[in-house]
Structure formats: C-alpha cells, structure tokens
Design a protein around this motif. Structure first.
Motif, mmCIF file in Angstrom:
data_model
loop_
_atom_site.group_PDB
_atom_site.id
_atom_site.type_symbol
_atom_site.label_atom_id
_atom_site.label_comp_id
_atom_site.label_asym_id
_atom_site.label_seq_id
_atom_site.Cartn_x
_atom_site.Cartn_y
_atom_site.Cartn_z
ATOM 1 N N LEU A 27 33.012 53.556 36.339
ATOM 2 C CA LEU A 27 33.695 52.195 36.924
ATOM 3 C C LEU A 27 32.347 51.424 37.731
ATOM 4 C CD1 LEU A 27 36.211 50.689 37.209
ATOM 5 C CD2 LEU A 27 36.205 51.242 39.480
ATOM 6 N N ARG A 28 31.653 52.293 38.258
ATOM 7 C CA ARG A 28 30.303 51.788 38.691
ATOM 8 C C ARG A 28 29.346 51.398 37.962
ATOM 9 N NH1 ARG A 28 31.419 55.820 42.697
ATOM 10 N NH2 ARG A 28 30.145 57.450 41.760
ATOM 11 N N GLU A 29 29.280 52.161 36.572
ATOM 12 C CA GLU A 29 28.576 51.659 35.530
ATOM 13 C C GLU A 29 28.644 50.526 34.856
ATOM 14 O OE1 GLU A 29 24.755 52.638 33.183
ATOM 15 O OE2 GLU A 29 25.576 53.263 35.326
ATOM 16 N N ILE A 30 30.037 50.091 34.688
ATOM 17 C CA ILE A 30 30.454 49.003 34.208
ATOM 18 C C ILE A 30 29.851 47.704 34.868
ATOM 19 C CG2 ILE A 30 32.482 47.589 33.945
ATOM 20 C CD1 ILE A 30 34.147 50.116 33.147
ATOM 21 N N VAL A 31 29.820 47.899 36.176
ATOM 22 C CA VAL A 31 29.643 46.955 37.168
ATOM 23 C C VAL A 31 28.199 46.768 37.358
ATOM 24 C CG1 VAL A 31 29.695 46.011 39.384
ATOM 25 C CG2 VAL A 31 31.831 47.054 38.448
ATOM 26 N N ARG A 32 27.395 47.811 37.353
ATOM 27 C CA ARG A 32 25.843 47.699 37.176
ATOM 28 C C ARG A 32 25.480 47.007 36.163
ATOM 29 N NH1 ARG A 32 21.276 50.182 35.687
ATOM 30 N NH2 ARG A 32 22.481 51.447 34.034
ATOM 31 N N ARG A 33 26.152 47.140 34.741
ATOM 32 C CA ARG A 33 25.590 46.690 33.594
ATOM 33 C C ARG A 33 25.925 44.936 33.834
ATOM 34 N NH1 ARG A 33 24.650 50.848 28.810
ATOM 35 N NH2 ARG A 33 24.793 52.957 30.024
ATOM 36 N N GLY A 34 26.499 44.713 34.651
ATOM 37 C CA GLY A 34 26.993 43.134 34.613
ATOM 38 C C GLY A 34 28.061 42.771 33.807
ATOM 39 N N HIS A 35 29.029 43.915 33.785
ATOM 40 C CA HIS A 35 30.247 43.595 32.974
ATOM 41 C C HIS A 35 31.370 43.253 34.267
ATOM 42 C CE1 HIS A 35 28.602 44.386 29.324
ATOM 43 N NE2 HIS A 35 28.452 45.780 29.754
ATOM 44 N N GLU A 36 32.657 42.949 34.035
ATOM 45 C CA GLU A 36 33.648 42.716 34.882
ATOM 46 C C GLU A 36 34.745 43.694 34.689
ATOM 47 O OE1 GLU A 36 35.416 38.683 36.729
ATOM 48 O OE2 GLU A 36 35.093 38.790 34.559
ATOM 49 N N VAL A 37 35.423 43.998 35.898
ATOM 50 C CA VAL A 37 36.565 44.757 35.904
ATOM 51 C C VAL A 37 37.959 43.970 36.290
ATOM 52 C CG1 VAL A 37 37.582 46.733 37.063
ATOM 53 C CG2 VAL A 37 35.374 47.018 36.584
ATOM 54 N N GLY A 38 38.829 44.119 35.427
ATOM 55 C CA GLY A 38 40.418 43.623 35.626
ATOM 56 C C GLY A 38 41.246 44.836 35.819
ATOM 57 N N ASN A 39 42.367 44.237 36.570
ATOM 58 C CA ASN A 39 43.496 45.154 36.884
ATOM 59 C C ASN A 39 44.529 45.331 35.540
ATOM 60 O OD1 ASN A 39 46.099 45.973 37.619
ATOM 61 N ND2 ASN A 39 45.821 45.082 39.750
ATOM 62 N N GLN A 58 33.848 44.002 44.544
ATOM 63 C CA GLN A 58 34.765 42.942 44.839
ATOM 64 C C GLN A 58 36.089 43.410 44.225
ATOM 65 O OE1 GLN A 58 32.726 39.346 43.456
ATOM 66 N NE2 GLN A 58 31.864 39.006 45.298
ATOM 67 N N PRO A 59 37.368 42.798 44.730
ATOM 68 C CA PRO A 59 38.484 43.335 44.042
ATOM 69 C C PRO A 59 38.599 42.352 42.922
ATOM 70 C CG PRO A 59 38.824 41.887 46.117
ATOM 71 C CD PRO A 59 37.452 42.150 46.065
ATOM 72 N N PRO A 60 39.304 43.076 41.635
ATOM 73 C CA PRO A 60 39.593 42.217 40.410
ATOM 74 C C PRO A 60 40.296 40.767 40.817
ATOM 75 C CG PRO A 60 40.246 44.732 40.259
ATOM 76 C CD PRO A 60 40.010 44.275 41.817
ATOM 77 N N ARG A 61 39.933 39.952 39.954
ATOM 78 C CA ARG A 61 40.498 38.699 39.998
ATOM 79 C C ARG A 61 41.418 38.461 38.561
ATOM 80 N NH1 ARG A 61 35.281 34.648 38.624
ATOM 81 N NH2 ARG A 61 34.616 35.895 36.847
ATOM 82 N N TRP A 62 41.445 39.139 37.612
ATOM 83 C CA TRP A 62 42.065 38.922 36.150
ATOM 84 C C TRP A 62 43.049 40.337 36.232
ATOM 85 C CZ3 TRP A 62 41.054 34.388 35.419
ATOM 86 C CH2 TRP A 62 39.711 33.758 35.336
ATOM 87 N N PHE A 63 44.143 39.801 35.597
ATOM 88 C CA PHE A 63 45.286 41.029 35.473
ATOM 89 C C PHE A 63 45.627 40.871 33.990
ATOM 90 C CE2 PHE A 63 49.788 42.170 34.975
ATOM 91 C CZ PHE A 63 49.662 43.420 35.252
ATOM 92 N N ARG A 64 45.772 41.976 33.305
ATOM 93 C CA ARG A 64 46.225 42.047 32.006
ATOM 94 C C ARG A 64 47.766 42.964 32.045
ATOM 95 N NH1 ARG A 64 42.708 42.365 27.466
ATOM 96 N NH2 ARG A 64 43.172 40.086 27.409
#
Length: 265
Positions: A120-132, A167-173
């Motif tokens: 999860l940290r690697e996703i953010v470190r590489r400039g991507h975004e995380v959603g719920n 930061q908490p996610p802002r998008w949900f799928r």
C-alpha cells in the motif's frame, strides 16, 4: 503532476431521498389495489420494485446517489482503475505502470491492505492513488447488505485505510459495482464519491488477455474510466495489464489521475 481532467468529487448530499419517493409509490400501489383490485395493484407494484433492483444492480445508476462513470476531456487520456488488491500482482503492476509512465487508482480491500501494508505504501510512493473498495469484499452479498452491515463495510475500510495512508481515500467503488439504497449514507458520512466505469474487459473472470483488451478497446474514448483487476484466480491479470498498456500507447492514450474538484450532488 499533469492531470488532463477534473472529476467532480460528489459525496451524496441527500442519501435518503429515495425513501420518500419509494414510500409515495407504495401508497399509490395500495390505493390502486384497494380501488381496482389485485390485478391493477400488482401491475403497479412490479415497476416500483423493479426500479429499486435496477438502481442496485446497474453500476452506473444514479437512482440512489451520484456516481462517476466517465470524465469530460478533449485529450486522449483515461482514468485507469485497478480493483481488489493489494495482491501478489501489485508489485508487477506497479513496475508496468512505471515502464509506461502511467498512473492509476488502486481500489483496495482494507483487510488485504492491512496484510500488505508495504505494498500500500509503495502504491502511494510511486505516485498512484488509493480508493476504498470495502473492508472485506463480500462479493456475493454486498448488493444485499442492510444499513448496518453496509455502514461497517464502508466505514471500517475508511478508518483502517486512513490509518495506513498519508490521506484518507476520497473515492469509493462498490463491490462488483452494485450499490444498494443503503450505500449513500456512509459515503456521505465519510466524504466519499462513488466511481463506476465506462470500459471493462471482465479480466476478473476472463483469462485471455487479448479478449480483455479487445473488449476495453471497444469502449475507449477520451475521459473513459477503465476497470481492471489484480489477484484473480486465473493468474493472468498482469499479462492483461501489459497488453492493455501497450495497446493504449499504440492508440495514443495515456493513463492519468483526475484532479478532484468540489461538486454538487
């Protein structure tokens, strides 16, 4: 970061609005049943319930609240979204995205994210975004969850992901894309905006990468929201992503993240 399109971030403003019109429709059904008998009453009852099922089962339905399924842009850019991780595929997905200078939003399952916090940290470190994408991903019954269970699935995921992310996610799928009438209230509570899609290849179940990419290509357009998966049982999600990214390059499309902007429900 270059972001060619803006996405209205629209948590539901009136999450229980559907209840008013549904109650009114059932009063009308009762009146027709009493006045004209069961045949007319049943004929009126079926469409009202069919509308509720359609609103739940159709991923792009706005019956119960706003949902993003395409973004406005004139550029050949798409929003690439990847569901169901983190997984054994995440690292390879990240390497492919880097190789193609592509950005994506990973809609993750909170239970899996806790087990793979490093990914999860690697996703953010590489400039991507995380959603719920829910807490436990109950794919067979998410569409039928009651208000308390739905609130737990969304709220617990948001709490746990917020503890793992800057930061908490802002998008949900929604799981399997199906959002029932009880989804909107927790989305509003946690400031989440629901995201559907406009192009998909059914790669969660389709093992042939060429078929996956062909299906997506049929619906490609500027501003398309592309749905992909990771960690599926057939084990070919990484190969499908490799083929997709290569094809997008050939067609002159790039994968970018949208800039969120305030919006009205």
């Amino acid at each position: 970061m270059d972001r060619p399109f803006a996405a209205a971030h629209r948590p539901p403003r009136r999450p229980w609005a559907w209840a008013g019109w549904f109650a009114a429709s059932q009063l009308l059904v009762a009146a027709l049943w009493w006045r004209y008998g069961w045949a007319i009453g049943l004929a009126a009852l079926l469409p009202s319930h069919a509308a509720m099922f359609w609103g739940t089962l159709w991923p792009r339905s706005r019956l119960f609240g706003p949902v993003l399924s395409r973004l406005a842009t004139a550029e050949r850019a798409v929003w690439l979204t990847i569901d169901d991780g983190p997984s054994r595929d995440t690292q390879a997905m990240l390497d492919l995205l880097d190789a193609h200078r592509a950005k994506a939003t990973f809609f993750v399952v909170a239970e899996r994210a806790e087990r793979h916090a490093g990914l999860l940290r690697e996703i953010v470190r590489r400039g991507h975004e995380v959603g719920n994408h829910s807490h436990s991903h109950p794919s067979a019954r998410f569409w039928a969850l009651g208000p308390r269970a739905m609130a737990r699935e969304i709220g617990e995921a948001q709490r746990r992901l917020a503890a793992l992310l800057p930061q908490p996610p802002r998008w949900f799928r929604a799981v399997v894309g199906m959002a029932n009438p009880f989804t909107a209230a927790p989305l509003r509570r946690h400031g989440l905006s629901r995201v559907a899609w406009s192009a998909r290849g059914f790669d969660a179940v389709e093992a042939d990468p060429d078929k996956v990419v062909a299906r997506i290509e049929r619906d490609l357009a500027p501003g398309a929201i592309v749905l992909m998966h990771e960690g599926s049982g057939h084990g070919r999600n990484v190969e499908a992503m490799r083929r997709l990214l290569a094809r997008l390059d050939e067609l002159g499309y790039r994968c970018a993240l949208p800039e969120a902007r305030p919006g009205d429900a």
